[in-house]
Design a protein around this motif. Structure first.
Motif, PDB file in Angstrom:
ATOM      1  N   THR A 173       0.828  -1.207   0.000  1.00 39.89           N
ATOM      2  CA  THR A 173       0.000   0.000   0.000  1.00 39.89           C
ATOM      3  C   THR A 173       0.859   1.251   0.000  1.00 39.89           C
ATOM      4  O   THR A 173       0.643   2.186  -0.794  1.00 39.89           O
ATOM      5  CB  THR A 173      -0.932   0.012   1.226  1.00 39.89           C
ATOM      6  OG1 THR A 173      -1.838  -1.091   1.149  1.00 39.89           O
ATOM      7  CG2 THR A 173      -1.734   1.312   1.296  1.00 39.89           C
ATOM      8  N   PHE A 174       1.841   1.298   0.892  1.00 39.95           N
ATOM      9  CA  PHE A 174       2.714   2.470   0.980  1.00 39.95           C
ATOM     10  C   PHE A 174       3.506   2.660  -0.306  1.00 39.95           C
ATOM     11  O   PHE A 174       3.702   3.788  -0.766  1.00 39.95           O
ATOM     12  CB  PHE A 174       3.665   2.336   2.162  1.00 39.95           C
ATOM     13  CG  PHE A 174       2.991   2.277   3.509  1.00 39.95           C
ATOM     14  CD1 PHE A 174       1.709   2.770   3.693  1.00 39.95           C
ATOM     15  CD2 PHE A 174       3.642   1.724   4.606  1.00 39.95           C
ATOM     16  CE1 PHE A 174       1.087   2.719   4.935  1.00 39.95           C
ATOM     17  CE2 PHE A 174       3.043   1.670   5.846  1.00 39.95           C
ATOM     18  CZ  PHE A 174       1.761   2.168   6.016  1.00 39.95           C
ATOM     19  N   LEU A 177       1.363   4.333  -2.861  1.00 44.24           N
ATOM     20  CA  LEU A 177       1.142   5.741  -2.577  1.00 44.24           C
ATOM     21  C   LEU A 177       2.379   6.579  -2.869  1.00 44.24           C
ATOM     22  O   LEU A 177       2.284   7.726  -3.310  1.00 44.24           O
ATOM     23  CB  LEU A 177       0.723   5.927  -1.118  1.00 44.24           C
ATOM     24  CG  LEU A 177      -0.637   5.344  -0.727  1.00 44.24           C
ATOM     25  CD1 LEU A 177      -0.852   5.428   0.779  1.00 44.24           C
ATOM     26  CD2 LEU A 177      -1.769   6.069  -1.458  1.00 44.24           C
ATOM     27  N   LEU A 178       3.562   6.004  -2.628  1.00 41.66           N
ATOM     28  CA  LEU A 178       4.817   6.724  -2.826  1.00 41.66           C
ATOM     29  C   LEU A 178       5.398   6.531  -4.220  1.00 41.66           C
ATOM     30  O   LEU A 178       6.427   7.130  -4.549  1.00 41.66           O
ATOM     31  CB  LEU A 178       5.842   6.259  -1.781  1.00 41.66           C
ATOM     32  CG  LEU A 178       5.512   6.590  -0.323  1.00 41.66           C
ATOM     33  CD1 LEU A 178       6.423   5.812   0.625  1.00 41.66           C
ATOM     34  CD2 LEU A 178       5.631   8.088  -0.073  1.00 41.66           C
ATOM     35  N   ASP A 179       4.757   5.671  -5.012  1.00 45.10           N
ATOM     36  CA  ASP A 179       5.244   5.350  -6.360  1.00 45.10           C
ATOM     37  C   ASP A 179       6.682   4.831  -6.310  1.00 45.10           C
ATOM     38  O   ASP A 179       7.563   5.277  -7.051  1.00 45.10           O
ATOM     39  CB  ASP A 179       5.147   6.573  -7.273  1.00 45.10           C
ATOM     40  CG  ASP A 179       5.289   6.192  -8.756  1.00 45.10           C
ATOM     41  OD1 ASP A 179       5.002   5.024  -9.090  1.00 45.10           O
ATOM     42  OD2 ASP A 179       5.685   7.051  -9.555  1.00 45.10           O
ATOM     43  N   LEU A 215       4.614  10.383   4.142  1.00 41.93           N
ATOM     44  CA  LEU A 215       3.493   9.529   3.786  1.00 41.93           C
ATOM     45  C   LEU A 215       2.212   9.990   4.462  1.00 41.93           C
ATOM     46  O   LEU A 215       1.150  10.099   3.830  1.00 41.93           O
ATOM     47  CB  LEU A 215       3.833   8.088   4.176  1.00 41.93           C
ATOM     48  CG  LEU A 215       2.909   6.970   3.713  1.00 41.93           C
ATOM     49  CD1 LEU A 215       2.955   6.825   2.200  1.00 41.93           C
ATOM     50  CD2 LEU A 215       3.309   5.653   4.375  1.00 41.93           C
ATOM     51  N   ASP A 218       1.098  13.559   3.136  1.00 41.24           N
ATOM     52  CA  ASP A 218       0.569  13.591   1.766  1.00 41.24           C
ATOM     53  C   ASP A 218      -0.612  12.651   1.547  1.00 41.24           C
ATOM     54  O   ASP A 218      -1.449  12.909   0.672  1.00 41.24           O
ATOM     55  CB  ASP A 218       1.672  13.226   0.765  1.00 41.24           C
ATOM     56  CG  ASP A 218       2.779  14.255   0.704  1.00 41.24           C
ATOM     57  OD1 ASP A 218       2.594  15.358   1.267  1.00 41.24           O
ATOM     58  OD2 ASP A 218       3.842  13.960   0.115  1.00 41.24           O
ATOM     59  N   HIS A 219      -0.645  11.558   2.310  1.00 37.04           N
ATOM     60  CA  HIS A 219      -1.646  10.521   2.022  1.00 37.04           C
ATOM     61  C   HIS A 219      -2.389  10.058   3.281  1.00 37.04           C
ATOM     62  O   HIS A 219      -3.010   9.001   3.279  1.00 37.04           O
ATOM     63  CB  HIS A 219      -0.977   9.308   1.366  1.00 37.04           C
ATOM     64  CG  HIS A 219      -0.175   9.646   0.155  1.00 37.04           C
ATOM     65  ND1 HIS A 219      -0.758   9.973  -1.050  1.00 37.04           N
ATOM     66  CD2 HIS A 219       1.173   9.732  -0.035  1.00 37.04           C
ATOM     67  CE1 HIS A 219       0.192  10.222  -1.944  1.00 37.04           C
ATOM     68  NE2 HIS A 219       1.370  10.090  -1.356  1.00 37.04           N
ATOM     69  N   ARG A 222      -6.132   9.038   2.926  1.00 36.52           N
ATOM     70  CA  ARG A 222      -6.372   7.764   2.229  1.00 36.52           C
ATOM     71  C   ARG A 222      -6.022   6.582   3.128  1.00 36.52           C
ATOM     72  O   ARG A 222      -6.735   5.574   3.146  1.00 36.52           O
ATOM     73  CB  ARG A 222      -5.561   7.716   0.938  1.00 36.52           C
ATOM     74  CG  ARG A 222      -6.049   8.674  -0.124  1.00 36.52           C
ATOM     75  CD  ARG A 222      -5.241   8.579  -1.404  1.00 36.52           C
ATOM     76  NE  ARG A 222      -5.381   7.268  -2.040  1.00 36.52           N
ATOM     77  CZ  ARG A 222      -4.747   6.926  -3.148  1.00 36.52           C
ATOM     78  NH1 ARG A 222      -3.908   7.788  -3.725  1.00 36.52           N
ATOM     79  NH2 ARG A 222      -4.931   5.733  -3.685  1.00 36.52           N
ATOM     80  N   ILE A 223      -4.924   6.701   3.854  1.00 40.18           N
ATOM     81  CA  ILE A 223      -4.537   5.614   4.754  1.00 40.18           C
ATOM     82  C   ILE A 223      -5.573   5.461   5.859  1.00 40.18           C
ATOM     83  O   ILE A 223      -6.011   4.345   6.172  1.00 40.18           O
ATOM     84  CB  ILE A 223      -3.140   5.887   5.356  1.00 40.18           C
ATOM     85  CG1 ILE A 223      -2.081   5.893   4.253  1.00 40.18           C
ATOM     86  CG2 ILE A 223      -2.801   4.839   6.412  1.00 40.18           C
ATOM     87  CD1 ILE A 223      -0.726   6.390   4.722  1.00 40.18           C
ATOM     88  N   ARG A 226      -8.704   3.715   4.750  1.00 41.87           N
ATOM     89  CA  ARG A 226      -8.555   2.260   4.665  1.00 41.87           C
ATOM     90  C   ARG A 226      -8.625   1.611   6.039  1.00 41.87           C
ATOM     91  O   ARG A 226      -9.110   0.486   6.195  1.00 41.87           O
ATOM     92  CB  ARG A 226      -7.237   1.906   3.981  1.00 41.87           C
ATOM     93  CG  ARG A 226      -7.194   2.281   2.516  1.00 41.87           C
ATOM     94  CD  ARG A 226      -5.938   1.794   1.849  1.00 41.87           C
ATOM     95  NE  ARG A 226      -5.890   0.340   1.830  1.00 41.87           N
ATOM     96  CZ  ARG A 226      -5.409  -0.381   0.830  1.00 41.87           C
ATOM     97  NH1 ARG A 226      -4.948   0.222  -0.251  1.00 41.87           N
ATOM     98  NH2 ARG A 226      -5.375  -1.683   0.903  1.00 41.87           N
TER      99      ARG A 226
END
Length: 426
Positions: A173-174, A177-179, A215, A218-219, A222-223, A226
Motif C-alpha cells: 500500500t505504501f 502511494l509513494l510510487d 506519507l 501527503d496521504h 487515504r490511509i 482504509r
C-alpha cells in the motif's frame, strides 16, 4: 525440495500456488503436497493447483492426500493454514460476543480466545506428526491466532516461525502511494500479531531515511480511510496502526456496526461456495479475481519469501538473510516483555531461523497495550493447553476488550456453550 500444506483444501490455496509458480526460481519446489481431510475440497483445489502449475510451466508435482504423516514425510517445510470448526465456528465467534457488548472477531477478543482454544491442541498434534516424519522441517504457521499458536509450537520445541500478511500488505500500500518499488521499503513493524504499528517506513533498508512523515502528510486521509480511523489520529499517534487496532481504538463504534451488518463469516462462507464451484471448472487455470476479496492479500509472496529464506534460498529478489516481519520469540527485543513471549517484528531470516533486529524504544502509548495483550496471550495459551472454566475466565478478564468480571463470566459461559464439540474438557 518438498513442501507440504496442511489445510491444502482451503480456498486460500490457489493464491499460494500462484506464488509458488511465479516465484519458482526463488523456491524450486519438486513436490508440493496438499493435505486435507475434506476430499471434495482437496480434489477441486488440487485440480486447479495442477492447472496453474501447468499453465505457468512449473515442473513440480502436486500431490493430494488426507494422510498427514504420508504427506509430510521428508518435507523441507510444512505450512499450516487451517480453521478448526470451519466458517460455522467463525460465524459463532463473530456473533455471541456481541450479546455481551463486546466485539465479535475471529482473532481478537472473546472470539479470538475461542479460536485459540480450538486450534492450539490440533496444531500441536500436527506438529508432533511432522517432527516424527520430517524432523528437520520448518513449520510455517499461518493459522490464527498466529501469535498464540506460534508460541505454543515454540514452547513445545518445534522449528516454527509465524507469518501474517499485514506487514506485506501495508508495504505494498505504501509503495503504491509513494510510487516506489515495494522491495525498496522497509517497515519498522513492531508489536504482536494483529496488534502492530508502523513506526517508520524506511527507503532502501533498515537504516534508510524515514518516509513516514511524508506519507502521513501527503496521504494520511487515504490511509486513515482504509483503516476506518480519523486522519487526525494517525498524526497524533505518529505511526500507522494495523487495521486490527480499530477494534481497540474504536471498540464501541465497531460493536454498533457489527450489530447492524451481516457477519463477515457469512459473507466469506458464500464466497467460498462460489470459489469452490469455480475451482471445479476444468478450464480454469489461473486464480480467479474473486479470490482477492477472500482476504490474505500478498499471502503467497510472504510465504514464498519466508520459506525461501528458511531453506537457505534467500527471499525473492534479495540476498540470503533477508529481513521480513515474522512472529518469533521476543528474546529481549521488546525489553518490557518476557523473553519467551512471541512478538511480530522485523527479523533477519536465514536457514538458522529468524533473528529479530534491534528494536526502537516503544512509546508507552503502544508498549502498554502490547504488555496488556501479552498477559492475555499467556493466559489464553494456558487455557488452551490445560482447559478449565477458571482459566478461560482469567484470560477473558485479562483481555483489554473485556476487562470486567461480569462480562468475563457471561462470555465464558457462551464460549463454552458454543465450543463443546471442539473442547473435550468442556
Amino acid at each position: 525440495m518438498k513442501l507440504a500444506v496442511v489445510g491444502g483444501g482451503s480456498t486460500y490455496t490457489p493464491e499460494l500456488i500462484d506464488g509458488f509458480a511465479r516465484l519458482r526460481d526463488d523456491l524450486p519446489i519438486g513436490e508440493l503436497v496438499l493435505i486435507d481431510p475434506d476430499a471434495v475440497r482437496l480434489e477441486r483445489v488440487g485440480g486447479l493447483a495442477r492447472r496453474i502449475f501447468a499453465r505457468q510451466g512449473h515442473p513440480g508435482r502436486v500431490t493430494l492426500t488426507d494422510d498427514l504423516a504420508a504427506g509430510a514425510e521428508g518435507a523441507d517445510a510444512v505450512l499450516v493454514q487451517l480453521r478448526v470448526g470451519g466458517q460455522a465456528a467463525r460465524l459463532r465467534d463473530e456473533t455471541w460476543p456481541l450479546e455481551c457488548g463486546c466485539v465479535g472477531q475471529e482473532t481478537t477478543g472473546a472470539g479470538g480466545l475461542a479460536k485459540a482454544l480450538r486450534t492450539v491442541p490440533v496444531v500441536l498434534d500436527i506438529a508432533e506428526t511432522v517432527r516424527r516424519v520430517a524432523p528437520d522441517a520448518w513449520i510455517i504457521d499461518f493459522t490464527n491466532p498466529v501469535g498464540i499458536v506460534t508460541r505454543a509450537l515454540l514452547d513445545a520445541g518445534h522449528r516454527a516461525v509465524g507469518l501474517c500478511n499485514v506487514a506485506i500488505g501495508l508495504q505494498r500500500t505504501f509503495a503504491g502511494l509513494l510510487d516506489l518499488p515495494p522491495a525498496s521499503l522497509h517497515l519498522d513493524h513492531y508489536g504482536l500479531n494483529h496488534l502492530t504499528w508502523e513506526l517508520a517506513v524506511r527507503h532502501g533498508g533498515p537504516d534508510g531515511p524515514d518516509l513516514l512523515p511524508r506519507l502521513v502528510a501527503d496521504h494520511g486521509e487515504r490511509i486513515a480511510e482504509r483503516l476506518k480511523l480519523p486522519p487526525a489520529l494517525l498524526a497524533r499517534l505518529g505511526a500507522v496502526p494495523s487495521y486490527y487496532l480499530r477494534y481497540f481504538y474504536a471498540h464501541d463504534e465497531v460493536v454498533a456496526e457489527l450489530r447492524e451488518q451481516p457477519a463477515r463469516a457469512a459473507e466469506v462462507a458464500a464466497m467460498e461456495e462460489r470459489l469452490l464451484e469455480m475451482y471445479a471448472d476444468p478450464a480454469l487455470d489461473t486464480k480467479p479475481e474473486l479470490l482477492a476479496s477472500r482476504g490474505g492479500a500478498f499471502y503467497s509472496e510472504a510465504a514464498v519469501a519466508l520459506a525461501a529464506a528458511l531453506l537457505g534460498r534467500g527471499a525473492p529478489g534479495t540476498a540470503p538473510g533477508s529481513v521480513q516481519a515474522v512472529n518469533v520469540r521476543n528474546a529481549g527485543t521488546l525489553p518490557f516483555l518476557p523473553d519467551d513471549a512471541v512478538v511480530e517484528v522485523p527479523a533477519r531470516v536465514t536457514a538458522r531461523g529468524a533473528e529479530p533486529l534491534p528494536a526502537p524504544t516503544l512509546d508507552p502509548l503502544f508498549a502498554g497495550l502490547v504488555a496488556h495483550v501479552t498477559g492475555y496471550e499467556t493466559l489464553a495459551l494456558d487455557a488452551a493447553l490445560r482447559g478449565g472454566r477458571d482459566r478461560v475466565f482469567a484470560a477473558l478478564l485479562a483481555h483489554p476488550l473485556v476487562g470486567q468480571y461480569d462480562r468475563a463470566d457471561a462470555l465464558t459461559d457462551r464460549l463454552l456453550a458454543h465450543n463443546r464439540d471442539h473442547l473435550p474438557w468442556a
